[in-house]
Design a protein around this motif. Structure first.
Motif, PDB file in Angstrom:
ATOM      1  N   PRO A  59       3.709   3.812  -1.394  1.00 24.88           N
ATOM      2  CA  PRO A  59       4.358   4.525  -2.637  1.00 24.88           C
ATOM      3  C   PRO A  59       6.021   4.328  -2.677  1.00 24.88           C
ATOM      4  CG  PRO A  59       3.505   6.213  -1.561  1.00 24.88           C
ATOM      5  CD  PRO A  59       3.043   5.225  -0.810  1.00 24.88           C
ATOM      6  N   THR A 116       2.760   6.489 -10.100  1.00 22.20           N
ATOM      7  CA  THR A 116       3.383   7.617  -9.027  1.00 22.20           C
ATOM      8  C   THR A 116       4.365   8.281 -10.143  1.00 22.20           C
ATOM      9  OG1 THR A 116       5.173   6.143  -8.430  1.00 22.20           O
ATOM     10  CG2 THR A 116       3.458   6.014  -6.905  1.00 22.20           C
ATOM     11  N   ARG A 155      -4.946  -5.114  -6.033  1.00 23.60           N
ATOM     12  CA  ARG A 155      -4.214  -4.091  -5.174  1.00 23.60           C
ATOM     13  C   ARG A 155      -3.207  -4.892  -4.230  1.00 23.60           C
ATOM     14  NH1 ARG A 155      -7.288  -0.154  -0.780  1.00 23.60           N
ATOM     15  NH2 ARG A 155      -5.454   0.335   0.334  1.00 23.60           N
ATOM     16  N   TYR A 179      -4.350   3.479  -9.930  1.00 22.41           N
ATOM     17  CA  TYR A 179      -3.982   3.541  -8.456  1.00 22.41           C
ATOM     18  C   TYR A 179      -2.618   3.185  -8.109  1.00 22.41           C
ATOM     19  CZ  TYR A 179      -3.415   1.251  -3.884  1.00 22.41           C
ATOM     20  OH  TYR A 179      -3.134   0.902  -3.002  1.00 22.41           O
ATOM     21  N   PHE A 180      -2.220   2.683  -9.353  1.00 21.21           N
ATOM     22  CA  PHE A 180      -0.558   2.371  -9.093  1.00 21.21           C
ATOM     23  C   PHE A 180       0.517   3.223  -9.383  1.00 21.21           C
ATOM     24  CE2 PHE A 180      -3.010  -1.712  -9.693  1.00 21.21           C
ATOM     25  CZ  PHE A 180      -2.680  -2.452  -8.803  1.00 21.21           C
ATOM     26  N   ASP A 236       0.750  -1.229  -0.059  1.00 18.25           N
ATOM     27  CA  ASP A 236      -0.026   0.179   0.215  1.00 18.25           C
ATOM     28  C   ASP A 236       0.911   1.463  -0.036  1.00 18.25           C
ATOM     29  OD1 ASP A 236      -2.395  -1.081  -0.295  1.00 18.25           O
ATOM     30  OD2 ASP A 236      -2.934  -1.202   2.075  1.00 18.25           O
ATOM     31  N   THR A 287      -8.994  -3.267  -9.316  1.00 17.69           N
ATOM     32  CA  THR A 287      -8.121  -2.244  -9.302  1.00 17.69           C
ATOM     33  C   THR A 287      -7.288  -1.392 -10.546  1.00 17.69           C
ATOM     34  OG1 THR A 287      -7.500  -2.973  -6.964  1.00 17.69           O
ATOM     35  CG2 THR A 287      -6.385  -0.977  -7.601  1.00 17.69           C
ATOM     36  N   ARG A 318       1.072  -0.356  -4.810  1.00 14.66           N
ATOM     37  CA  ARG A 318       1.137   0.899  -5.325  1.00 14.66           C
ATOM     38  C   ARG A 318       2.332   1.631  -5.680  1.00 14.66           C
ATOM     39  NH1 ARG A 318      -0.836   6.042  -1.532  1.00 14.66           N
ATOM     40  NH2 ARG A 318      -1.229   7.348  -2.957  1.00 14.66           N
TER      41      ARG A 318
END
Length: 312
Positions: free
Chosen positions: A63, A145, A103, A142-143, A61, A138, A69
């Motif tokens: 980053p 960055t 996720r 969401y993943f 979860d 998911t 994530r």
């Protein structure tokens, strides 16, 4: 019976001079949250397999780590994640590779182990299995960055799939996450999860999803989770080799782990490390790199969090 847990957030070149106090604090906070989450399960009498799952989910979860994530991006600007888990009771295992819409890949690996007749599922098939069991879909967004997108663009410009320059303190770190634990019934378990390597092509899979290379757990022997350049760990079958040295040569986990990480693995250019836990709940972190994000809560309940290789 004693119980304890150890986790890692990847090993490799982690540079003090590029680590800000704010980033270090954030990473250490995530490591502590993860190890305490797993430890609470053990303290309440829970199973090692549930403790390692919970600990890895916390890291998935975040980053700050290359799993869930925080996963790196493929050449096609997608996230493809791998994970595996092993229960020392009967050496049951589950693994998934190339999943894009889950996720917590470690939860899916656990479901493969517990709810199927199989050990290893990949890609769309793994996700079909997940959705049949009500895993939520998911979105890729969401993943994503900014950091991982910057990494991918930089590497595409250079035609690379491994980082040669760093703009972050751990850009040259192989960002697997993992956990090993012993519960108060004497059960060992191990779990490993990763987003792979930046700019990967062709459905590449490393050691994190492979039982014996990236993950191993065997009651009365050892639990192991590795982190590093997956190709080398696959070729040396690192996790199972540690277990074999403990089982057949009666080596301590420290002796077995250091022999492999500083020996065969280093000789073939394999940078990285591993965490191991023995049947008494002793943990050892082995690395041939400048650092490994790591934490443990030992059998006395003491929590220790470290980043650099030269930390005692």
């Amino acid at each position: 019976m004693p119980f304890s847990i150890a986790i890692h957030g990847g090993a490799g070149t982690i540079l003090r001079e590029q680590m800000t106090p704010e980033l270090q604090h954030a990473i250490e906070a995530d490591l502590e949250k993860s190890v305490r989450c797993g430890f609470e399960i053990l303290r309440s009498g829970g199973l090692a397999i549930d403790a390692v799952t919970a600990a890895v989910k916390v890291l998935e979860d975040s980053p700050h780590f290359n799993a869930g994530r925080g996963s790196v991006l493929t050449n096609q600007e997608m996230v493809e994640m791998d994970a595996s888990i092993m229960d020392g009771r009967g050496k049951k295992a589950g693994a998934v590779a190339g999943v894009r819409h889950i996720r917590h890949p470690i939860e899916l690996a656990k479901a493969v182990m517990q709810d199927s007749e199989h050990v290893f599922l990949i890609g769309e098939g793994a996700e079909s299995f997940a959705f049949e069991r009500d895993f939520p879909y998911t979105e890729q967004d969401y993943f994503y960055t900014d950091r991982r997108y910057e990494q991918l663009l930089s590497m595409k410009e250079k035609g690379l799939f491994a980082l040669s320059e760093s703009s972050y303190p751990d850009d040259k770190k192989y960002g697997t996450v993992g956990a090993v634990a012993l519960d108060n019934n004497g059960n060992l378990a191990s779990a490993t999860s990763t987003g792979g390597i930046t700019n990967k092509k062709y459905g590449r899979v490393g050691d994190s999803a492979v039982i014996g290379a990236g993950t191993w757990a065997e009651n009365g022997v050892v639990a192991v989770s590795t982190t590093g350049m997956g190709e080398h760990f696959l070729q040396e079958n690192v996790a199972a080799d540690v277990a074999a040295r403990v089982r057949y040569l009666q080596e301590t986990i420290e002796c077995a782990a250091e022999h492999i990480v500083q020996g065969e693995l280093k000789a073939r250019g394999g940078e990285g490390g591993l965490i191991a836990m023995d049947k008494c709940g002793n943990a050892h972190f082995a690395m041939n790199s400048s650092g490994m994000y790591r934490a443990m809560i030992n059998t006395q309940g003491e929590c220790k969090i470290k980043i650099y290789a030269d930390q005692d």
